[in-house]
Scaffold this motif. Structure first.
Motif, mmCIF file in Angstrom:
data_model
loop_
_atom_site.group_PDB
_atom_site.id
_atom_site.type_symbol
_atom_site.label_atom_id
_atom_site.label_comp_id
_atom_site.label_asym_id
_atom_site.label_seq_id
_atom_site.Cartn_x
_atom_site.Cartn_y
_atom_site.Cartn_z
ATOM 1 N N GLN A 87 0.836 -1.209 0.000
ATOM 2 C CA GLN A 87 0.000 0.000 0.000
ATOM 3 C C GLN A 87 0.869 1.258 0.000
ATOM 4 N N ASN A 143 0.794 4.085 -2.809
ATOM 5 C CA ASN A 143 0.525 5.493 -2.496
ATOM 6 C C ASN A 143 1.596 6.393 -3.113
ATOM 7 N N PRO A 166 -3.394 2.080 -7.824
ATOM 8 C CA PRO A 166 -4.104 1.180 -6.911
ATOM 9 C C PRO A 166 -3.190 0.056 -6.417
ATOM 10 N N SER A 188 -3.969 -2.803 -5.808
ATOM 11 C CA SER A 188 -4.311 -4.054 -6.482
ATOM 12 C C SER A 188 -3.458 -4.290 -7.731
ATOM 13 N N GLU A 189 -2.826 -3.248 -8.242
ATOM 14 C CA GLU A 189 -1.959 -3.417 -9.425
ATOM 15 C C GLU A 189 -0.519 -3.750 -9.036
#
Lengths: 149, 728
Positions: free
Chosen positions: B137, B141, B146, B148-149
């Protein structure tokens, strides 16, 4: 007052001459790799080399080692290069708790110096150290691996 | 972000020495929301994971390493979920004080009952998985993409679409500020890459060079050394001692009484302390226990074999009725002795006390248990106490539930405020002040029907309860019963009885002694497996049936017991002729939620010289986190278990233990140990099994059963040296 040569260095200590060599190495010289297990030469945790021979240091007075060449586990490797027994121990993941292993390694190093290719019978007759974790299977494998190398 | 006060350098050095060169124990709590940091400033992603800028991953685990490989196994599990680079993993212990301050975030410290991995695998994997998601994450950021990628592998985070990469070390700081995700899904063990593999231990190198600091290697500035002698009669006290006789001896600093029961000499070196202690005149008040001997204890236990009152551990059908109706009845009485753990490293602890702080450095199986002992002995509140765990030179159950040496170290240090004092027991003290494997006798009565089927079995245990001594609150809840006594023969649970017998009664006449019992590697499965599995052989013999076939008929509802038993039988060639002069023996049990079986091959010469030629062992631990370490635990269990079988007994005379050292309490050497062939057959499931202890219980009965086949003699009391049987 007693003077000892350990791993090539000379130490002047205030130990009483009848103090077991083990305790002078640990407490006056300050090298703690050599272990106490029984104090009566039964277990071999305290094995060091005196003039190249494996000796159980808990059961001889320090005075008996004065003037002789003492090698402890800390002095077995050549600088950063492990002794072949230490390397085999690493390769075969021999130790469990590790407490008895310094003595075991010193005993095996002395055996291999005398008999570079020991048989199982040689190992059985010479390596009589106690290991409560029970690392014997790996110890035997590692000894044979050194002999084959 | 909250900055943490830096540890002063002296504390740092002491801390690193105490944990054998690992990261300092300088964890500090932030004063509000923010990043928790290790002493070197590296951010803690969560309690389990600290990542340094150079990508080193420090995995923190609370369980203790005593040779069993738990730390490596737990680190494998965290690594598996964290997806970090295994070559950059190192480990450290949090301190019990930190744990208490953080609401026990690391879970229990207690390392016993083969629980190290089997009861902590879930939360350590969660810790690893949570940290991975936070790191991913943080990278997402930073890249403004995302999460998820993005994916992580080997400490590298990759953004799939762009191919951009970064490393854990680079994003750890940002990850540490994120809110941890909840309900993280763990990997299917089928997909494991590091867990489940025979990777090398993380802690080997320092054990080869003398660098690893064990408890009694510890050096602190200004430290003194203590040698101790406790009243050799358990329950006895110090009456008087003549300190003046030794206080002038070289190096002696102080002679102190320790509690009501012990005296210690404090000196500059341990050898001088011990020398003075040996010369110190001490008068003991030995009390009434001084009249107790092994023979009087045996008499008490023998009476329990036929006593009316007994606690029931396992009952089905009506065993007594079945036995009265049996076509053939078989009866035998077995007995099992006191045994000492005999850890290679004798008990020790180092303490420094001031009215403001009490610190203890100790090799312990239970850091929190040590912490509690420090609180009690020092009288200080938790925030003024701390325990620094040191790796153990063997534990085997001696260093967990009992913290007597910690209490003593603090009691001594309180008499020398400000001075660190290292207390080391001599081997003789270690032998005299054990927490011994409980003594137990067992009368077994079996009934065979007209078709030689086992119709009933009564197993009457008589002997000592560990929990009555150690955890009496458990007995209170059980109306006086000690459930642990039935390990391996219990009606259900992790130590469930492995057979279906229509009429069964297992009960226990509790007969406690003044000799303090303890958890000794394997605990109560050691004697129970001998009793049950040797008697099964006796029953098979009486029925004229093969020992394996006789058991198989009773194992229909115990597929996992049967599977391990079949595995060893098949590997060893059971049912096919053994080589000339070789005799086989079998045993199996469920213990600590694992299923274990052994088949051994022995020869006996001169009627009493036993040579063990081959040991085949199978274990179903449900999951095998590190098969190489499991193999080592299996082989080591045979060394521990067979040492006990052949050599080890602590006898009592005049209230005290007679054995003093390894010359009277022997342990196997390499010459006596054959190769152990391990069959590791994890069968999965929701419940994980233990590794360190289960195997030990099958070692002895397999050999005893083989000895009967070789000689026709049933041995029912131990150790075998008492029957002039030697191990060659």
């Amino acid at each position: 007052m007693i003077k000892l040569t350990v791993n090539g260095k000379t130490y002047e200590t205030d130990a009483e001459p009848d103090t077991p060599l083990l305790w002078v190495i640990r407490e006056q010289v300050g090298l703690t790799g050599t272990k106490y297990g029984c104090g009566i030469a039964q277990c071999g945790s305290c094995t060091v080399h005196i003039d190249g021979a494996a000796v159980r240091s808990c059961a001889i007075p320090a005075s008996a080692a004065a003037g002789k060449k003492i090698t402890t586990i800390e002095g077995l490797a050549s600088g950063e290069v492990l002794h072949k027994v230490q390397q085999a121990w690493l390769d075969h993941d021999v130790p469990q708790c590790g407490y008895c292993q310094a003595g075991m390694i010193m005993a095996v190093a002395a055996l291999l110096k005398d008999k570079p290719k020991p048989t199982d019978a040689d190992i059985d007759a010479t390596i009589t150290n106690i290991c409560r974790c029970g690392t014997f299977q790996q110890v035997r494998e590692a000894i044979h691996a050194v002999a084959k190398a | 972000m909250t900055t943490m006060p830096k540890m002063n350098r002296r504390t740092f050095i002491i801390s690193t020495a105490a944990i054998g060169g690992g990261l300092a124990l300088g964890l500090r709590l932030p004063f509000g929301p923010g990043v928790v940091r290790a002493a070197d400033g590296s951010p803690e992603v969560n309690a389990w994971v600290v990542i340094r800028p150079d990508d080193t991953v420090v995995i923190r685990v609370a369980r203790s390493e005593m040779g069993q490989g738990t730390i490596t196994g737990l680190a494998q599990l965290v690594t598996e979920e964290l997806e970090c680079d295994w070559s950059k993993v190192t480990t450290e212990y949090p301190t019990p004080g930190q744990s208490v301050a953080r609401k026990r975030v690391w879970g229990p410290f207690s390392t016993g009952g083969s629980r190290g991995i089997r009861t902590s695998h879930d939360y350590v994997r969660q810790g690893g998985a949570t940290a991975r998601l936070m790191l991913i994450q943080a990278a997402a950021n930073e890249w403004n993409v995302p999460a998820s990628e993005c994916s992580a592998s080997n400490s590298v985070i990759t953004h799939g679409p762009s191919g951009r990469t970064t490393t854990y070390g680079k994003v750890a700081e940002a990850a540490a500020r994120l809110t941890p995700p909840k309900d993280v899904k763990l990997k299917d063990p089928k997909d494991w890459k590091i867990a489940g593999k025979p990777v090398k231990r993380l802690d080997t190198l320092d054990k080869l060079t003398g660098k690893q600091v064990f408890g009694f290697d510890l050096k602190l500035p200004g430290m003194l050394n203590a040698a101790i002698k406790e009243c050799p009669v358990f329950g006895g006290k110090v009456k008087s001692f003549d300190a003046a006789k030794v206080s002038g001896m070289k190096g002696v600093k102080k002679v102190v009484q320790v509690g009501d029961t012990a005296v210690a000499v404090v000196a500059d070196t341990w050898w001088r302390a011990k020398t003075a202690l040996d010369a110190l005149p001490v008068v003991w008040d030995e009390g009434p226990n001084a009249k107790v001997s092994s023979a009087t204890i045996a008499d008490v236990l023998r009476a329990g074999l036929d006593a009316e009152q007994a606690f029931v551990g396992n009952r089905s059908g009506d065993a007594r009725a079945a036995l009265s109706a049996a076509a053939k009845k078989v009866e035998a009485v077995y007995s099992y002795p006191f045994q000492n753990h005999a850890c290679m490293e004798p008990m020790n602890a180092t303490a420094r006390y001031t009215p403001d702080k009490c610190e203890v450095w100790v090799p312990t199986q239970d850091g929190e248990g040590s912490f509690a002992a420090v609180l009690r002995a020092s009288g200080l509140p938790a925030e003024k106490c701390e325990v620094y765990k040191i790796n153990l030179g063997g534990g085997f159950g001696r260093r967990g539930a009992f913290q007597d040496y910690v209490t003593q170290a603090v009691q001594i240090a309180k008499q020398l405020p400000g001075t660190p004092v290292k207390l080391l027991w001599s081997r003789e003290e270690d032998m005299a002040q054990g927490r011994y494997h409980p003594v137990m006798q067992c009368k077994l009565t079996g009934g065979l029907d007209a078709d030689n089927n086992l119709s009933g079995l009564h197993m009457r245990l008589s002997g000592q309860s560990i929990l009555a001594s150690v955890r009496p609150h458990i007995l209170e809840k059980q109306k006086g019963r000690d459930p642990a006594t039935f390990q391996g023969v219990a009606d259900s649970g992790e130590h469930a009885f492995g057979y279906t017998i229509p009429n069964l009664l297992v009960d226990h006449a509790m007969r406690n002694t003044h000799v303090p019992p303890g958890f000794w590697r394997g605990v109560n499965i050691n004697q129970n497996c001998i009793f049950l599995e040797c008697f099964m052989d006796e029953l098979a013999h009486a029925a004229g049936q093969d020992a394996l076939e006789f058991r198989r008929k009773l194992l229909g509802k115990h597929p996992r017991n049967l599977a391990v038993l079949n595995a060893v039988a098949e590997r060893a060639g059971w049912g096919r002729p053994a080589p000339e002069g070789i005799h086989r023996g079998l045993a199996h049990m469920k213990a600590f939620n694992s299923y274990v079986a052994a088949c051994v091959e022995i020869s006996v010469s001169g009627g009493n010289k036993v040579k063990i030629h081959r040991i085949v062992c199978a274990t179903d631990t449900s999951y095998a986190v590190n098969p190489a370490q499991i193999e080592r635990q299996i082989a080591g269990s045979f060394v521990y278990g067979l040492s006990a079988l052949f050599f080890q007994e602590c006898t009592v005379k005049n209230g005290r233990i007679e054995q003093t050292n390894f010359d009277s309490y022997n342990s196997m050497r390499i010459a006596q140990m054959p190769k152990v062939e391990s069959i590791i057959m994890p069968s999965g499931g929701a419940v994980w099994g233990g590794v360190g202890e289960p195997t030990i219980c099958v070692a002895a009965p397999a050999v005893i059963n083989a000895f009967f086949r070789a000689t026709g003699k049933r041995i029912r009391s131990f150790p075998l040296k008492n029957h002039d049987i030697e191990l060659v």
